[in-house]
Design a protein around this motif. Structure first.
Motif, mmCIF file in Angstrom:
data_model
loop_
_atom_site.group_PDB
_atom_site.id
_atom_site.type_symbol
_atom_site.label_atom_id
_atom_site.label_comp_id
_atom_site.label_asym_id
_atom_site.label_seq_id
_atom_site.Cartn_x
_atom_site.Cartn_y
_atom_site.Cartn_z
ATOM 1 N N VAL A 51 0.842 -1.203 0.000
ATOM 2 C CA VAL A 51 0.000 0.000 0.000
ATOM 3 C C VAL A 51 0.871 1.243 0.000
ATOM 4 O O VAL A 51 0.633 2.178 -0.761
ATOM 5 C CB VAL A 51 -0.962 -0.011 1.208
ATOM 6 C CG1 VAL A 51 -1.642 1.335 1.380
ATOM 7 C CG2 VAL A 51 -1.996 -1.110 1.044
ATOM 8 N N THR A 52 1.886 1.253 0.858
ATOM 9 C CA THR A 52 2.784 2.399 0.918
ATOM 10 C C THR A 52 3.503 2.578 -0.407
ATOM 11 O O THR A 52 3.667 3.708 -0.881
ATOM 12 C CB THR A 52 3.800 2.227 2.057
ATOM 13 O OG1 THR A 52 3.087 2.014 3.265
ATOM 14 C CG2 THR A 52 4.678 3.439 2.210
ATOM 15 N N ALA A 54 2.392 1.673 -3.368
ATOM 16 C CA ALA A 54 1.432 2.185 -4.343
ATOM 17 C C ALA A 54 1.172 3.670 -4.109
ATOM 18 O O ALA A 54 1.110 4.453 -5.053
ATOM 19 C CB ALA A 54 0.127 1.399 -4.265
ATOM 20 N N LEU A 55 1.026 4.056 -2.846
ATOM 21 C CA LEU A 55 0.802 5.469 -2.537
ATOM 22 C C LEU A 55 2.024 6.307 -2.889
ATOM 23 O O LEU A 55 1.898 7.425 -3.381
ATOM 24 C CB LEU A 55 0.444 5.653 -1.064
ATOM 25 C CG LEU A 55 -0.939 5.154 -0.664
ATOM 26 C CD1 LEU A 55 -1.135 5.302 0.842
ATOM 27 C CD2 LEU A 55 -2.019 5.886 -1.410
ATOM 28 N N ALA A 56 3.201 5.765 -2.633
ATOM 29 C CA ALA A 56 4.422 6.482 -2.987
ATOM 30 C C ALA A 56 4.506 6.657 -4.500
ATOM 31 O O ALA A 56 4.908 7.713 -4.993
ATOM 32 C CB ALA A 56 5.648 5.749 -2.459
ATOM 33 N N LEU A 58 1.925 6.854 -6.518
ATOM 34 C CA LEU A 58 0.930 7.869 -6.863
ATOM 35 C C LEU A 58 1.450 9.267 -6.556
ATOM 36 O O LEU A 58 1.327 10.174 -7.373
ATOM 37 C CB LEU A 58 -0.371 7.611 -6.103
ATOM 38 C CG LEU A 58 -1.486 8.636 -6.316
ATOM 39 C CD1 LEU A 58 -1.920 8.660 -7.769
ATOM 40 C CD2 LEU A 58 -2.646 8.351 -5.390
ATOM 41 N N VAL A 59 2.048 9.428 -5.384
ATOM 42 C CA VAL A 59 2.603 10.737 -5.011
ATOM 43 C C VAL A 59 3.691 11.142 -5.994
ATOM 44 O O VAL A 59 3.744 12.282 -6.460
ATOM 45 C CB VAL A 59 3.131 10.716 -3.560
ATOM 46 C CG1 VAL A 59 3.930 11.969 -3.251
ATOM 47 C CG2 VAL A 59 1.980 10.575 -2.587
#
Length: 78
Positions: A51-52, A54-56, A58-59
């Motif tokens: 999750v981290t 994927a979020l990283a 995206l960011v």
């Protein structure tokens, strides 16, 4: 080797967890608790990393797009 490593780490984790929480269990119960905890902890950690990650991603994608938009605005004004 992975299963043996899981048993060793799980047994150590079970021992440490029972000592930290001041709970007295038998050797087999302590090892089973530690191995189950190692499996659960490993799955949760992998999920958090995914999750981290994927979020990283995206960011990073948003920041990259913002940089390109800024550059486009700067050079488009000329």
């Amino acid at each position: 080797m992975s299963v043996v490593w899981l048993i060793i780490i799980g047994a150590a984790a079970g021992f440490l967890a029972t000592r930290f929480m001041r709970i007295e269990l038998g050797l087999v119960q302590t090892m089973a608790l530690g191995i189950a905890g190692a499996v659960i902890g490993g799955l949760v950690l992998r999920l958090l990393i995914a999750v981290t990650g994927a979020l990283a991603g995206l960011v990073g994608a948003v920041l990259g797009a913002m940089l390109l938009l800024w550059l486009w605005q700067v050079y488009n004004r000329r």
